[in-house]
Design an enzyme around this catalytic site. Structure first.
Site, PDB file in Angstrom:
ATOM      1  N   ASP A 152      -7.893  -5.653  -0.085  1.00 20.93           N
ATOM      2  CA  ASP A 152      -8.351  -6.375  -1.267  1.00 20.93           C
ATOM      3  C   ASP A 152      -8.099  -7.873  -1.203  1.00 20.93           C
ATOM      4  O   ASP A 152      -8.799  -8.661  -1.839  1.00 20.93           O
ATOM      5  CB  ASP A 152      -7.721  -5.768  -2.527  1.00 20.93           C
ATOM      6  CG  ASP A 152      -8.223  -4.354  -2.739  1.00 20.93           C
ATOM      7  OD1 ASP A 152      -9.433  -4.136  -2.606  1.00 20.93           O
ATOM      8  OD2 ASP A 152      -7.407  -3.454  -2.994  1.00 20.93           O
ATOM      9  N   HIS A 159       0.855  -1.189   0.000  1.00 15.96           N
ATOM     10  CA  HIS A 159       0.000   0.000   0.000  1.00 15.96           C
ATOM     11  C   HIS A 159       0.885   1.230   0.000  1.00 15.96           C
ATOM     12  O   HIS A 159       1.957   1.210   0.605  1.00 15.96           O
ATOM     13  CB  HIS A 159      -0.907   0.004   1.247  1.00 15.96           C
ATOM     14  CG  HIS A 159      -2.021   0.983   1.166  1.00 15.96           C
ATOM     15  ND1 HIS A 159      -1.886   2.293   1.563  1.00 15.96           N
ATOM     16  CD2 HIS A 159      -3.283   0.847   0.694  1.00 15.96           C
ATOM     17  CE1 HIS A 159      -3.025   2.920   1.362  1.00 15.96           C
ATOM     18  NE2 HIS A 159      -3.901   2.068   0.825  1.00 15.96           N
TER      19      HIS A 159
HETATM   20  C1  LIG Z   1      -0.333  -0.773  -3.845  1.00 18.81           C
HETATM   21  C2  LIG Z   1       0.966  -0.512  -4.568  1.00 18.81           C
HETATM   22  C3  LIG Z   1       0.646  -0.049  -5.991  1.00 18.81           C
HETATM   23  C4  LIG Z   1       1.753   0.551  -3.819  1.00 18.81           C
HETATM   24  O1  LIG Z   1       2.759   0.970  -4.634  1.00 18.81           O
HETATM   25  P1  LIG Z   1       3.976   1.887  -4.138  1.00 18.81           P
HETATM   26  O2  LIG Z   1       3.642   2.642  -2.929  1.00 18.81           O
HETATM   27  O3  LIG Z   1       4.401   2.663  -5.329  1.00 18.81           O
HETATM   28  O4  LIG Z   1       5.067   0.854  -3.743  1.00 18.81           O
HETATM   29  P2  LIG Z   1       6.063   0.220  -4.750  1.00 18.81           P
HETATM   30  O5  LIG Z   1       5.338  -0.449  -5.848  1.00 18.81           O
HETATM   31  O6  LIG Z   1       7.100   1.223  -5.119  1.00 18.81           O
HETATM   32  O7  LIG Z   1       6.740  -0.860  -3.841  1.00 18.81           O
HETATM   33  C5  LIG Z   1       7.900  -0.698  -3.065  1.00 18.81           C
HETATM   34  C6  LIG Z   1       8.651  -2.016  -3.072  1.00 18.81           C
HETATM   35  O8  LIG Z   1       7.814  -3.055  -2.586  1.00 18.81           O
HETATM   36  C7  LIG Z   1       7.575  -4.028  -3.606  1.00 18.81           C
HETATM   37  N1  LIG Z   1       6.164  -4.380  -3.576  1.00 18.81           N
HETATM   38  C8  LIG Z   1       5.117  -3.562  -3.321  1.00 18.81           C
HETATM   39  N2  LIG Z   1       3.977  -4.236  -3.368  1.00 18.81           N
HETATM   40  C9  LIG Z   1       4.306  -5.504  -3.653  1.00 18.81           C
HETATM   41  C10 LIG Z   1       3.547  -6.665  -3.848  1.00 18.81           C
HETATM   42  N3  LIG Z   1       2.226  -6.634  -3.745  1.00 18.81           N
HETATM   43  N4  LIG Z   1       4.195  -7.815  -4.138  1.00 18.81           N
HETATM   44  C11 LIG Z   1       5.518  -7.840  -4.236  1.00 18.81           C
HETATM   45  N5  LIG Z   1       6.314  -6.767  -4.078  1.00 18.81           N
HETATM   46  C12 LIG Z   1       5.702  -5.616  -3.790  1.00 18.81           C
HETATM   47  C13 LIG Z   1       7.920  -3.333  -4.897  1.00 18.81           C
HETATM   48  O9  LIG Z   1       8.277  -4.259  -5.902  1.00 18.81           O
HETATM   49  C14 LIG Z   1       9.054  -2.457  -4.468  1.00 18.81           C
HETATM   50  O10 LIG Z   1      10.186  -3.270  -4.323  1.00 18.81           O
HETATM   51  P3  LIG Z   1      11.646  -2.739  -4.723  1.00 18.81           P
HETATM   52  O11 LIG Z   1      11.873  -1.548  -3.824  1.00 18.81           O
HETATM   53  O12 LIG Z   1      12.509  -3.903  -4.456  1.00 18.81           O
HETATM   54  O13 LIG Z   1      11.519  -2.355  -6.163  1.00 18.81           O
HETATM   55  C15 LIG Z   1       1.803  -1.815  -4.619  1.00 18.81           C
HETATM   56  O14 LIG Z   1       2.079  -2.245  -3.306  1.00 18.81           O
HETATM   57  C16 LIG Z   1       1.117  -2.902  -5.395  1.00 18.81           C
HETATM   58  O15 LIG Z   1       1.221  -2.928  -6.627  1.00 18.81           O
HETATM   59  N6  LIG Z   1       0.409  -3.851  -4.727  1.00 18.81           N
HETATM   60  C17 LIG Z   1      -0.303  -4.898  -5.409  1.00 18.81           C
HETATM   61  C18 LIG Z   1      -1.647  -4.394  -5.899  1.00 18.81           C
HETATM   62  C19 LIG Z   1      -2.622  -4.175  -4.776  1.00 18.81           C
HETATM   63  O16 LIG Z   1      -2.850  -5.022  -3.947  1.00 18.81           O
HETATM   64  N7  LIG Z   1      -3.246  -3.005  -4.801  1.00 18.81           N
HETATM   65  C20 LIG Z   1      -4.265  -2.617  -3.848  1.00 18.81           C
HETATM   66  C21 LIG Z   1      -3.817  -1.516  -2.977  1.00 18.81           C
HETATM   67  S1  LIG Z   1      -5.039  -1.178  -1.735  1.00 18.81           S
END
Ligand SMILES: CC(C)(COP(=O)(O)OP(=O)(O)OC[C@H]1O[C@@H](n2cnc3c(N)ncnc32)[C@H](O)[C@@H]1OP(=O)(O)O)[C@@H](O)C(=O)NCCC(=O)NCCS
Length: 398
Positions: free
Chosen positions: A332, A280
């Protein structure tokens, strides 16, 4: 210089043309863009607030109607106010015939999120006051949209796939009737209805998330509420936002059993793929909405082996993801499992998120237009410069 008359520097349009720009991180990470009185998302994952109340307190106790009143009007309703509000919401649970006719034309293979945005834009076209921003009209429109959006998703689905129009049952409350209609008329038990209602309340508002911010950007141009909510539905549809609950159940079904969790997660992470229902932007430790939904899954697990299996898988996923990545689960993952247990088709999971969040969207729309400044950031151009136009015949000469 000495002895010379210094001229006072006057600010002109030219000197003002290049202000001191502030560069913000990509994705607006850790950026606060405006003040709101509607909700606060707690980075520690403990005290997330909606209009002063803890979100988990509301998720456990409030009905959809009570929570919607709170989000829209800023306080919990008294008995007569709740009655009046519920009556108004109920009276808006119908669709114009022309909208129903339009929904009959849509393709059955389309994702139902399209039905919501398409239908809302149609409703906007049939609203002669769509551009009227007076406060009473805004609240009326918000209630209309909250009441009709579920019918657009539900009838888009049932009309296009089965040629069936599902009529609302006004003797039921909003949440129970929405669940009944999604299931094609199959009446939920009280436990099912309350678990579903609780998830709608938990989805209702959550700070400046991507779809809410989309609503506020569109509202800031003083465009109409229908367009703003249609835009929000587009933002919510993506798998990184609302689309995650559908992806989460697909993942749980693919994993199949708790023993497969570790292997599955390791393989995904090796390929740098995301585990849906985890992570998140704000919550880096815990999503408090999951506590309430865990209680519902535990309740369902008392009588359902399938619910028990989902809980075991979720426990194992949470343990593995924390150990390997220090990433917590989010709402979710839980709604994905809950909606499956409530016998809801998986394509409907993200529309259900919208059916809850629409309350927050409309409240944010009203808050934005009531104290507006157009949201218009500045770009950092990193493309070519200095090119001159050449006629077609002189271009691309080899
Ligand atoms: C929600 C989300 C978009 C947040 O994105 P964000 O704040 O930009 O965080 P990031 O995507 O930059 O993630 C930071 C790190 O954690 C990792 N990470 C974040 N969510 C992850 C997940 N669900 N599975 C695996 N790795 C994850 C990223 O790959 C990144 O790793 P790195 O630093 O080694 O590259 C992201 O966590 C995600 O895509 N989650 C899955 C989709 C989801 O469940 N969405 C609903 C949100 S309520």
């Amino acid at each position: 210089m000495c002895g010379q008359k210094t001229e006072a520097k006057k600010e002109t349009k030219e000197t003002k043309a290049e202000p001191q720009y502030i560069r913000i991180p990509k994705g607006c990470v850790n950026v606060i863009v405006d003040t709101t009185k509607i909700s606060y998302v707690d980075p520690k994952g403990q005290i997330t607030i909606i209009r002063g109340y803890r979100i988990d307190d509301l998720g456990k106790h409030a009905s959809f109607e009570e929570a919607a009143y709170l989000v829209l009007f800023g306080r919990l309703p008294c008995e007569d106010e709740l009655k009046e509000f519920s009556k108004k919401l109920n009276s808006e649970r119908w669709l114009p015939v022309k909208v129903i006719d339009a929904l009959k034309q849509i393709p059955p293979f389309a994702h139902p999120m399209f039905y919501g945005s398409y239908g809302l834009l149609l409703l906007g076209m049939y609203d002669p006051d769509e551009g009227d921003l007076s406060i009473d009209k805004l609240y009326d429109r918000a209630i209309r949209i909250i009441a009709k959006l579920p019918l657009l998703f539900i009838n888009g689905w049932h009309l296009s796939r089965y040629g069936r129009l599902i009529e609302p049952d006004r003797s039921l409350n909003h949440a129970k009737d929405v669940l009944r209609m999604i299931r094609g008329g199959n009446m939920p038990t009280d436990t099912e209805a309350r678990a579903f209602e609780s998830s709608l309340v938990l989805y209702m508002d959550h700070g400046f998330n991507a779809s809410t911010f989309t609503t506020r950007v569109i509202a800031s141009t003083l465009s109409d509420m229908y367009s703003a909510i249609a835009g929000a539905i587009g933002a919510l549809k993506g798998p990184l936002h609302g689309g995650a609950n559908q992806k989460a159940i697909e993942m749980l079904l693919e994993i199949g059993s708790p023993e497969n969790v570790r292997w599955y997660v390791e393989e995904k992470l090796k390929r740098h793929e995301k585990i849906m229902g985890f992570g998140h932007r704000v919550y880096k430790l815990h999503d408090p909405r999951t506590d309430v939904l865990r209680e519902w899954l535990e309740k369902l697990a008392e009588t359902s082996g399938e619910a028990k299996k989902f809980l075991d898988m979720i426990n194992e996923l949470e343990k593995t993801m924390w150990e390997l990545k220090r990433i917590p689960s989010n709402i979710d993952l839980y709604t994905g499992a809950l909606y499956y247990l409530l016998k809801i088709p998986k394509e409907f999971y993200t529309p259900i998120f919208a059916i809850g969040r629409v309350v927050g969207w409309t409240a944010h729309y009203i808050e934005q237009v009531s104290n507006n400044k157009i949201i218009r950031p500045k770009e950092d151009y990193d493309g070519p410069r200095g090119l001159t136009y050449k006629p077609l015949e002189e271009r691309c000469k080899r």
